[in-house]
Motif scaffolding. Structure first.
Motif, PDB file in Angstrom:
ATOM      1  N   LEU A 253     -39.011  51.116 -76.245  1.00  0.00           N
ATOM      2  CA  LEU A 253     -39.302  52.290 -77.076  1.00  0.00           C
ATOM      3  C   LEU A 253     -39.315  53.564 -76.230  1.00  0.00           C
ATOM      4  N   ILE A 254     -39.941  53.493 -75.051  1.00  0.00           N
ATOM      5  CA  ILE A 254     -39.972  54.651 -74.157  1.00  0.00           C
ATOM      6  C   ILE A 254     -38.553  55.056 -73.757  1.00  0.00           C
ATOM      7  N   LEU A 255     -37.720  54.072 -73.407  1.00  0.00           N
ATOM      8  CA  LEU A 255     -36.327  54.363 -73.053  1.00  0.00           C
ATOM      9  C   LEU A 255     -35.590  55.041 -74.206  1.00  0.00           C
ATOM     10  N   SER A 256     -35.789  54.512 -75.392  1.00  0.00           N
ATOM     11  CA  SER A 256     -35.133  55.086 -76.563  1.00  0.00           C
ATOM     12  C   SER A 256     -35.549  56.546 -76.762  1.00  0.00           C
TER      13      SER A 256
ATOM     14  N   VAL B  20     -34.749  62.437 -76.607  1.00  0.00           N
ATOM     15  CA  VAL B  20     -35.238  63.761 -76.210  1.00  0.00           C
ATOM     16  C   VAL B  20     -34.248  64.429 -75.269  1.00  0.00           C
ATOM     17  N   GLY B  21     -33.664  63.626 -74.367  1.00  0.00           N
ATOM     18  CA  GLY B  21     -32.706  64.171 -73.416  1.00  0.00           C
ATOM     19  C   GLY B  21     -33.374  64.597 -72.137  1.00  0.00           C
ATOM     20  N   LEU B  22     -33.296  63.748 -71.118  1.00  0.00           N
ATOM     21  CA  LEU B  22     -33.922  64.054 -69.837  1.00  0.00           C
ATOM     22  C   LEU B  22     -32.877  64.487 -68.825  1.00  0.00           C
ATOM     23  N   SER B  23     -33.309  65.263 -67.860  1.00  0.00           N
ATOM     24  CA  SER B  23     -32.414  65.662 -66.778  1.00  0.00           C
ATOM     25  C   SER B  23     -33.244  65.972 -65.551  1.00  0.00           C
TER      26      SER B  23
ATOM     27  N   VAL C 242     -23.386  40.790 -75.949  1.00  0.00           N
ATOM     28  CA  VAL C 242     -24.202  41.993 -75.735  1.00  0.00           C
ATOM     29  C   VAL C 242     -23.560  42.900 -74.691  1.00  0.00           C
ATOM     30  N   SER C 243     -23.055  42.318 -73.601  1.00  0.00           N
ATOM     31  CA  SER C 243     -22.444  43.120 -72.547  1.00  0.00           C
ATOM     32  C   SER C 243     -21.162  43.791 -73.030  1.00  0.00           C
ATOM     33  N   PHE C 244     -20.386  43.080 -73.825  1.00  0.00           N
ATOM     34  CA  PHE C 244     -19.120  43.625 -74.326  1.00  0.00           C
ATOM     35  C   PHE C 244     -19.356  44.776 -75.305  1.00  0.00           C
ATOM     36  N   THR C 245     -20.424  44.696 -76.085  1.00  0.00           N
ATOM     37  CA  THR C 245     -20.644  45.688 -77.143  1.00  0.00           C
ATOM     38  C   THR C 245     -21.517  46.864 -76.708  1.00  0.00           C
ATOM     39  N   PHE C 246     -22.179  46.779 -75.551  1.00  0.00           N
ATOM     40  CA  PHE C 246     -23.153  47.796 -75.170  1.00  0.00           C
ATOM     41  C   PHE C 246     -22.552  49.201 -75.129  1.00  0.00           C
ATOM     42  N   LEU C 247     -21.471  49.378 -74.372  1.00  0.00           N
ATOM     43  CA  LEU C 247     -20.907  50.724 -74.224  1.00  0.00           C
ATOM     44  C   LEU C 247     -20.334  51.254 -75.538  1.00  0.00           C
ATOM     45  N   ASP C 248     -19.763  50.374 -76.347  1.00  0.00           N
ATOM     46  CA  ASP C 248     -19.260  50.812 -77.658  1.00  0.00           C
ATOM     47  C   ASP C 248     -20.418  51.232 -78.568  1.00  0.00           C
ATOM     48  N   LEU C 249     -21.554  50.516 -78.488  1.00  0.00           N
ATOM     49  CA  LEU C 249     -22.727  50.924 -79.255  1.00  0.00           C
ATOM     50  C   LEU C 249     -23.216  52.301 -78.808  1.00  0.00           C
ATOM     51  N   VAL C 250     -23.220  52.515 -77.487  1.00  0.00           N
ATOM     52  CA  VAL C 250     -23.648  53.806 -76.953  1.00  0.00           C
ATOM     53  C   VAL C 250     -22.756  54.927 -77.459  1.00  0.00           C
ATOM     54  N   VAL C 251     -21.431  54.678 -77.498  1.00  0.00           N
ATOM     55  CA  VAL C 251     -20.482  55.701 -77.962  1.00  0.00           C
ATOM     56  C   VAL C 251     -20.666  55.968 -79.448  1.00  0.00           C
ATOM     57  N   SER C 252     -20.854  54.917 -80.244  1.00  0.00           N
ATOM     58  CA  SER C 252     -20.899  55.091 -81.699  1.00  0.00           C
ATOM     59  C   SER C 252     -22.276  55.517 -82.210  1.00  0.00           C
ATOM     60  N   LEU C 253     -23.358  55.029 -81.583  1.00  0.00           N
ATOM     61  CA  LEU C 253     -24.708  55.310 -82.077  1.00  0.00           C
ATOM     62  C   LEU C 253     -25.495  56.267 -81.191  1.00  0.00           C
ATOM     63  N   GLY C 254     -25.200  56.277 -79.904  1.00  0.00           N
ATOM     64  CA  GLY C 254     -26.000  57.021 -78.943  1.00  0.00           C
ATOM     65  C   GLY C 254     -26.907  56.093 -78.160  1.00  0.00           C
ATOM     66  N   ARG C 255     -27.351  56.525 -76.986  1.00  0.00           N
ATOM     67  CA  ARG C 255     -28.159  55.665 -76.117  1.00  0.00           C
ATOM     68  C   ARG C 255     -29.520  55.374 -76.732  1.00  0.00           C
ATOM     69  N   GLY C 256     -30.165  56.393 -77.305  1.00  0.00           N
ATOM     70  CA  GLY C 256     -31.487  56.198 -77.895  1.00  0.00           C
ATOM     71  C   GLY C 256     -31.501  55.140 -78.984  1.00  0.00           C
ATOM     72  N   PRO C 257     -30.643  55.265 -80.015  1.00  0.00           N
ATOM     73  CA  PRO C 257     -30.608  54.247 -81.060  1.00  0.00           C
ATOM     74  C   PRO C 257     -30.225  52.859 -80.548  1.00  0.00           C
ATOM     75  N   THR C 258     -29.361  52.800 -79.521  1.00  0.00           N
ATOM     76  CA  THR C 258     -28.977  51.495 -78.968  1.00  0.00           C
ATOM     77  C   THR C 258     -30.191  50.774 -78.390  1.00  0.00           C
ATOM     78  N   PHE C 259     -31.005  51.472 -77.607  1.00  0.00           N
ATOM     79  CA  PHE C 259     -32.197  50.839 -77.043  1.00  0.00           C
ATOM     80  C   PHE C 259     -33.235  50.570 -78.121  1.00  0.00           C
ATOM     81  N   LEU C 260     -33.211  51.340 -79.205  1.00  0.00           N
ATOM     82  CA  LEU C 260     -34.110  51.075 -80.328  1.00  0.00           C
ATOM     83  C   LEU C 260     -33.751  49.748 -80.997  1.00  0.00           C
ATOM     84  N   ILE C 261     -32.445  49.449 -81.069  1.00  0.00           N
ATOM     85  CA  ILE C 261     -32.003  48.147 -81.603  1.00  0.00           C
ATOM     86  C   ILE C 261     -32.545  47.010 -80.735  1.00  0.00           C
ATOM     87  N   TYR C 262     -32.451  47.167 -79.404  1.00  0.00           N
ATOM     88  CA  TYR C 262     -32.968  46.124 -78.513  1.00  0.00           C
ATOM     89  C   TYR C 262     -34.482  45.981 -78.658  1.00  0.00           C
TER      90      TYR C 262
END
Length: 447
Positions: free
Chosen positions: A322-325, A330-333, A390-410
């Motif tokens: 949840l914290i990662l998501s 929020v967008g960290l830098s 999971v490994s094959f779909t991870f980057l495609d999930l990131v592209v289509s949904l974004g990193r936050g929602p992807t980690f929310l799924i996990y």
């Protein structure tokens, strides 16, 4: 022959397993630039080794039963070396893929055969620690791959050395296996009793082997008497253990652990860390956490119990996901990007004391003797298959949904895993294999 020596040699199969699964996380940062990979192809380079692992795990038991544990481990070490070297000299993407699938086949075989060989070579009083010893080797191999990745990240075409250095422990394993005997249990099972006695004498120098030899004869006779057809793996007394074993195998992967193992530097770069080398260094820190917490788990599993560690580990994984998501939404830098590193390290720590080692330990405990080998095979194949998906779909999930929602799924998958564990997974600490079997089969006794 000292068992520490045997474990240090045969355990290299686990180290190679860890090294070759972890090394791609750093190498892929450079491979995608050299070969101009899309996110889908980037995922393919990572996942193709896992496809090979599925195939290797599927045939490992049959090959080991037919030809012997030692011979198959010798061949596996040669495949490790060939795959590592081929990947390192690749002049086109297809060669990288062929090298990685060879490495994957070897990973799949060693993931099943290394703990099996070690458990059959160990004295009875040391057999209980075999699963966690192998898990330690795997996590150390992953850490080693991260350290090598960082040290070579400043070298031109360092990715070739990252992949190629996997041949070194493969060569050591091959030479070491030439010095080790075949499993006495396998030899007796193939009516080679005199060779089994000689192997036991090498393994237990100066000891009276008659008691252990007689016990092996009784064990193998009991196994032969209880052998069951394949259909019994899916019905009656084996059904609930199968549901638990395969279920945990799937949940271990769909909670996202190997997206971190394979793509941690990519995740850290996207979070705002300034360079590939810094991202790989941060990943090495995560790998160190993995090793340390695995050692902690080795000391606690027989004290605290499997079920409490699994449940608390899942709670920690859920919170850190949840914290990662939230971090990515929020967008960290800059300096704040290190919050992501800390969250990933905490996530790995909770995995390393719970779902990581407990899954492998439980599948060695819950199946009835008559179907134990086949039940463990099905769980292992399911584990590698979902690792690949999971490994094959991870980057495609990131592209289509974004990193936050992807980690929310996990995170959501981790919550489902908690519910599955709460309602179905038993405590096995301090119980004999017979007691575990009776407890699991009680609801099915009427069948």
């Amino acid at each position: 022959m000292n068992f520490t020596f045997i474990a240090s040699i045969a355990g290299l199969g686990g180290l190679l397993f860890g090294y070759d699964t972890g090394v791609i996380s750093g190498a892929i940062l450079y491979i995608k630039q050299v070969f101009h990979l899309s996110p889908t192809m980037e995922g393919t380079v990572v996942a193709i080794a896992l496809a090979g692992a599925v195939a290797g795990a599927a045939v490992a038991g049959t090959l080991a039963d037919a030809f012997g544990r030692r011979i198959v481990l010798l061949v596996t070490s040669a495949i490790f070396v060939a795959g590592a070297l081929l990947s390192s000299i690749a002049w086109m993407l297809d060669i990288v893929l062929i090298g990685r699938i060879l490495v994957g086949i070897a990973i799949g075989v060693s993931s099943m055969l290394t703990p099996l060989y070690l458990s059959e070579m160990a004295p009875r009083e040391k057999r209980g620690g075999i699963v966690t010893i192998n898990q330690f080797y795997i996590t150390f191999g992953i850490l080693l791959s991260y350290i090598v990745g960082f040290l070579l990240s400043h070298i031109g075409e360092g990715w070739r050395w990252m992949l190629g250095l996997g041949a070194v422990p493969g060569i050591v394993l091959f030479i070491g296996m030439l010095l080790l005997p075949e499993s006495p249990r396998w030899l007796i099972g193939h009516d080679r009793d005199e060779q089994a006695k000689r192997a036991l004498q090498r393994l237990r120098p100066g000891a009276d082997i008659d008691v252990e030899y007689t016990a092996l004869l009784h064990d193998i006779a009991a196994e032969d008497n209880q052998k069951a057809p394949w259909r019994q793996v899916f019905t009656g007394r084996a059904r609930m253990p199968l549901i638990i074993g395969v279920g945990l195998a799937i949940f271990q992967q769909i909670t996202g652990i190997n997206t971190v193992i394979y793509f941690a530097p990519t995740i850290f770069q996207s979070a705002g860390l300034p360079s590939a080398s810094i991202s790989i260094l941060a990943t090495a820190g995560v790998g160190l956490v993995n090793v340390v917490m695995t050692v902690v788990a080795m000391r606690l599993l027989d004290r605290v119990g499997r079920r409490p560690m699994l449940l608390w580990g899942l709670v920690g994984m859920f919170v850190t996901l949840l914290i990662l998501s939230i971090c990515f939404m929020v967008g960290l830098s800059g300096a704040l990007a290190w919050v992501t590193v800390i969250a990933v390290a905490a996530y790995v720590a909770f995995f390393a004391i719970g779902l990581g080692p407990v899954f492998w330990l439980l599948i060695a405990e819950i199946y009835p003797l008559a179907v134990r080998g086949r039940g463990m095979s099905l769980a292992t194949i399911a584990n590698w298959s979902f690792n690949m998906i999971v490994s094959f779909t991870f980057l495609d999930l990131v592209v289509s949904l974004g990193r936050g929602p992807t980690f929310l799924i996990y995170a959501a998958m981790t919550l489902l895993t908690f519910a599955f564990t709460w309602f179905l997974v038993p405590e096995t600490k301090g119980r004999s294999l017979e007691q575990i079997e009776q407890g699991l089969n009680a609801p099915l006794a009427a069948e």
